[in-house]
Design an enzyme around this catalytic site. Structure first.
Site, short mmCIF file in Angstrom:
data_model
loop_
_atom_site.label_atom_id
_atom_site.label_comp_id
_atom_site.label_asym_id
_atom_site.label_seq_id
_atom_site.Cartn_x
_atom_site.Cartn_y
_atom_site.Cartn_z
N GLY A 250 6.02 -18.54 -7.85
CA GLY A 250 5.13 -18.27 -8.97
C GLY A 250 4.67 -16.82 -9.01
O GLY A 250 4.85 -16.12 -9.99
N GLY A 478 6.18 -23.14 -2.28
CA GLY A 478 6.97 -22.64 -1.17
C GLY A 478 6.15 -22.11 -0.03
O GLY A 478 6.69 -21.69 1.00
N ARG A 649 -8.16 -17.24 10.64
CA ARG A 649 -7.39 -18.19 11.44
C ARG A 649 -6.05 -18.46 10.77
O ARG A 649 -5.98 -18.62 9.54
CB ARG A 649 -8.16 -19.50 11.60
CG ARG A 649 -7.54 -20.45 12.61
CD ARG A 649 -8.39 -21.68 12.81
NE ARG A 649 -7.91 -22.48 13.92
CZ ARG A 649 -8.45 -23.66 14.27
NH1 ARG A 649 -9.48 -24.12 13.59
NH2 ARG A 649 -7.95 -24.33 15.28
N ASN A 652 -0.81 -22.21 9.89
CA ASN A 652 0.52 -22.62 10.36
C ASN A 652 1.29 -21.34 10.62
O ASN A 652 1.57 -20.57 9.70
CB ASN A 652 1.23 -23.48 9.31
CG ASN A 652 2.60 -23.95 9.75
OD1 ASN A 652 3.43 -23.17 10.22
ND2 ASN A 652 2.87 -25.23 9.59
N LYS A 654 4.33 -20.63 11.37
CA LYS A 654 5.65 -20.47 10.75
C LYS A 654 5.52 -20.17 9.26
O LYS A 654 6.14 -19.22 8.75
CB LYS A 654 6.49 -21.73 10.96
CG LYS A 654 7.89 -21.64 10.35
CD LYS A 654 8.74 -22.86 10.70
CE LYS A 654 9.15 -22.85 12.15
NZ LYS A 654 10.12 -23.94 12.45
N GLN A 659 5.20 -16.32 4.61
CA GLN A 659 4.43 -15.76 3.49
C GLN A 659 4.35 -14.23 3.60
O GLN A 659 4.53 -13.52 2.61
CB GLN A 659 3.01 -16.33 3.49
CG GLN A 659 2.89 -17.67 2.83
CD GLN A 659 2.70 -17.53 1.33
OE1 GLN A 659 3.64 -17.21 0.60
NE2 GLN A 659 1.50 -17.76 0.87
N GLY A 722 -6.91 -15.51 3.52
CA GLY A 722 -5.79 -15.76 2.63
C GLY A 722 -4.58 -14.97 3.05
O GLY A 722 -4.69 -13.83 3.52
N GLY A 724 -1.44 -15.04 1.02
CA GLY A 724 -0.43 -14.91 -0.02
C GLY A 724 -0.21 -13.51 -0.54
O GLY A 724 0.91 -13.15 -0.91
N GLU A 725 -1.26 -12.68 -0.57
CA GLU A 725 -1.15 -11.42 -1.29
C GLU A 725 -1.39 -10.17 -0.46
O GLU A 725 -0.89 -9.10 -0.80
CB GLU A 725 -2.12 -11.44 -2.48
CG GLU A 725 -1.71 -12.45 -3.53
CD GLU A 725 -2.79 -12.68 -4.57
OE1 GLU A 725 -2.69 -12.12 -5.68
OE2 GLU A 725 -3.74 -13.43 -4.28
#
Length: 758
Positions: A250, A478, A649, A652, A654, A659, A722, A724-725
């Site tokens: 996305g 994903g 923290r 996961n 992996k 990411q 976070g 993702g970015e």
């Protein structure tokens, strides 16, 4: 890019590199994406795009298209179903942020950009629909259009602020401090337009059953999209169901509601049967917004020892006359480095182009390119190591407001990254490192991305056999969201990971948050932990009434483990869930968290404003890269990469590592090859596809080493920030800085192509 992943946590599941639960379905091809759901009588739709910029449609000839065998209908503004206007942005209704454009598709004769959908063909087959779409004839009255960014830049106006997006600000007199500083850097940097290229192009299947609508959609914002559609179609929200069990990437582009979704819904209503509308790559470029172009000024003033006296960062970006996403380009410059004088200003120019949209780390991705390039330039002027300059200006409080950071480990990230990368082997002089014909350069930059949370509704059911079902309408693009939430639930309830099932990707489930702003994992985790705590409280209450070994125990003296509740420090004193529920005559216990009412919205806004006043929350890190530049041809090769990150923290190891690598690769494309070319005469995108728009391929990507501090943020659920970015921020600057170190050429205009080095 292989390495041994070693978790630092002692938790049974959270933090471990557990394989994602959706992995087998995706690798075997059994995962069903939006365009793949089977429907009897499914029709196919294809868009007709305007070939001019700002204009009014004066005539449409659909006769040839309608004559094509298999064509069911051709929708234009002359016969399309009625659509209500898109809602305007409101902080009291966050669903309004997903209005990709204000255009009332096929309910207007106005054309607002070159590529706007102006008709849609519905046919029995995809091939017939595409063929017929090319036969639709349009006549226009062309109107004056603003499509040349360079020409329009001077007309930019100050960017309006809102509580959800910062960036501007001032402290002291930065211009005066800059003029008086012994050492200064004052430069202009530019970044181009960029387009979304998710592995799965946008796709929609819309099916009506009377006044009930079901939409299978590649969306990262199901609840907001449903509310948007309800407003546009004048339907109650519960009359609409959106389904997206799998989303093939996305990156922000699937957070908005674009033309394909709206027109698939209108086409299905007009045709009286289910309709699939799958966008071609070209249609994605022409109807789905991407990253805005920018020009930026960064000026830094410093003392000879490296202490910053002034930071000035200004930007000009663009939106559209019919929408667009104003970006917080200068945001990182207000948080990364301490300075007594700071000036941050953002400006926007409205253009007659497809509205821009969020794209991984909107604002910060391009803003850190300019800021971190300028810091590198300042280090060169001072004759200091680029890392030393950054560390000498590190801070534990927000430089503008004085608000403390909830968690700040940037110094530790640089130390870890420098050690693992071998930064000490770098010789300072540009062009001083060489291997054969290759000039070698090392580059570094800081990474930074703010963190916030949205509300998340969910239910958790614990059965007597120890199985757990978590139900929440969040998204899986994903990143391993379902896997991580299963890990959290397993630890919170003391059951095996395999005993937890997570249902997601459907608006029939409790309303989850959008997957954007790097906030989905923490948002869902907060509600999940609350639900699990309530389940334990309910079970303890049942145990107290039934002669259990736990009778009389306080809640804080009991822990969930081994499929039951046990006294802390006493492994043999407790009772299994099966025993507790059996004695109480119950088969399960279930807890729900959250609501969608006004009270929930006010609670969220109150918490959001309160938290902003108490802390500045952010993920951060340090990006290191090595480049090789051919001394004769200027060819750039990335040789290796290392990122050291503080994302709180690690849920996961992996999936988090994956990411970060994905964001770094996306940043590499921004640095070296990606650019959406817009014809400054007509506003047409001239490279709308992967043949002309170059994203990194395997041969372009070096080994990427990722390290985490794995240090929890005490103000966040489980200490999560976070992931993702933050990984894309600083990447382009690290590349540019490495190229400078290799060649002595400072490139301030992305992408860094051969012509800029020769």
């Amino acid at each position: 890019m292989t390495e041994t992943l070693v978790p630092t946590t002692t938790a049974p599941h959270v933090g471990r590199p557990i394989d994602r639960v959706d992995g087998p379905a995706k690798t075997t091809g059994s995962a069903t994406f939006a365009a793949e759901f089977p429907f009897p009588g499914l029709a196919h739709a294809s868009l007709v795009h305007a070939e001019v910029g700002r204009a009014r449609i004066t005539a449409i000839d659909t006769a040839q298209a309608e004559a094509v065998t298999g064509v069911i209908t051709v929708l234009t503004h002359l016969n399309a179903p009625t659509l209500r206007p898109a809602p305007k942005f409101s902080v009291l209704d966050l669903s309004t942020i997903v209005s990709g454009t204000a255009v009332n598709y096929l309910n207007t004769d106005q054309v607002h950009w070159n590529g706007q959908p102006v008709a849609v063909v519905v046919a029995e087959t995809y091939e017939s629909a595409r063929h017929a779409a090319r036969l639709v004839g349009l006549t226009y009255e062309e109107l004056p259009a603003t499509v040349d960014f360079a020409a329009a830049e001077s007309s930019a106006k100050p960017q309006k602020s809102n509580p959800m997006m910062g960036g501007g600000g001032a402290k002291g007199d930065a211009e005066a401090a800059l003029a008086q500083a012994p050492v200064t850097v004052d430069q202009r940097y530019t970044t181009p337009e960029l387009s979304h290229n998710a592995l799965e192009p946008h796709a929609t299947i819309a099916a009506w059953d009377g006044d009930k609508l079901t939409v299978y959609e590649s969306s990262q914002s199901l609840p907001f999209m449903r509310r948007h559609l309800a407003k546009r179609l004048d339907l109650p929200e519960d009359a609409i169901r959106l389904v997206a069990p799998f989303v093939g990437g996305g990156f922000g582009g699937k957070g908005n509601v674009w033309a394909g979704t709206i027109l698939a819904v209108l086409a299905a209503r007009a045709a009286g049967r289910p309709v699939r509308l799958s966008l071609t790559r070209e249609a994605v470029y022409r109807t789905v917004g991407g990253r805005t172009r920018s020009t930026q000024r960064v000026a830094l003033g410093a003392e000879p020892g490296g202490a910053l006296a002034a930071i000035i960062h200004t930007s000009v970006t663009r939106t559209s006359a019919v929408g667009g996403f104003p970006e917080a380009v200068t945001n990182a410059s207000g948080h990364l480095y301490a300075a007594p004088n700071i000036l941050l200003k953002q400006h926007v120019v409205e253009m007659d182009l497809l509205p821009n949209a969020p794209m991984r780390a909107p604002g910060e991705a391009i803003g850190t390119f300019a800021l971190e390039s300028a810091v590198d330039e300042l280090a060169a002027e001072l004759g200091l190591d680029p890392i030393d300059v950054r560390l000498r200006n590190d801070t534990d409080r927000d430089p503008l407001s004085g608000t403390p950071f909830s968690h700040r480990r940037l110094r530790e990230a640089f130390a870890l990254g420098a050690e693992r990368f071998g930064w000490s082997a770098r010789t300072p002089q540009p062009g001083s490192m060489r291997e054969g014909r290759w000039l070698v350069g090392y580059g570094v930059a800081a990474a930074y991305h703010p963190i916030m949370m949205l509300a998340a509704n969910l239910t958790v059911r614990l059965a007597a056999d120890g199985t757990v079902i978590v139900r929440c309408g969040f998204h899986e693009m994903g990143m391993g969201g379902a896997t991580v939430q299963a890990q959290i639930a397993a630890d919170a309830l003391g059951v095996p990971f395999e005993a937890v099932r997570v249902d997601y990707g459907d608006t029939d489930l409790p309303t989850g948050p959008m997957a954007g702003g790097s906030m989905q994992t923490a948002s869902v985790a907060a509600s999940l932990l609350e639900a699990c705590a309530k389940i334990k409280t309910s079970l303890l209450a049942l145990a107290r009434r039934s002669g259990s070994p736990l009778r009389g125990s306080r809640a804080d003296a009991v822990e969930a483990r081994d499929g039951g509740l046990y006294l802390v420090g006493h492994p043999d004193q407790g009772e299994s869930y099966a025993s507790i529920l059996s004695r109480a005559g119950r088969s399960h216990v279930e807890v729900s968290i959250g609501s969608d009412g006004l009270g929930s919205k006010l609670k969220f806004m109150t918490r959001f404003i309160r938290d902003q006043r108490r802390w500045v929350r952010a993920a951060s890190g340090a990006q290191f890269c090595e480049v090789r530049v051919d001394a004769d041809t200027g060819e750039i090769r990335l040789a290796r990469w290392l990122g050291a990150f503080d994302i709180g923290r690690v849920a996961n190891l992996k999936t988090a590592t994956s990411q970060m690598r994905g964001g770094i690769v996306m940043g590499m494309g921004m640095a070296l090859s990606e650019e959406t070319l817009v014809d400054p005469r007509h506003g047409r995108i001239v490279n709308p596809g992967l043949a002309e728009y170059h994203i990194p391929v395997h041969a372009d990507v070096p080994p990427i080493d990722v390290h985490f501090l794995d240090d929890p943020d005490p103000t966040m659920p489980l200490g999560l920030l976070g992931a993702g970015e933050v990984s894309i921020t600083g990447v382009a600057a690290a590349v540019a800085n490495a190229v400078y170190h290799a060649t002595g050429r400072r490139v301030r205009d992305l992408p860094i192509t051969l012509d800029k080095l020769l």
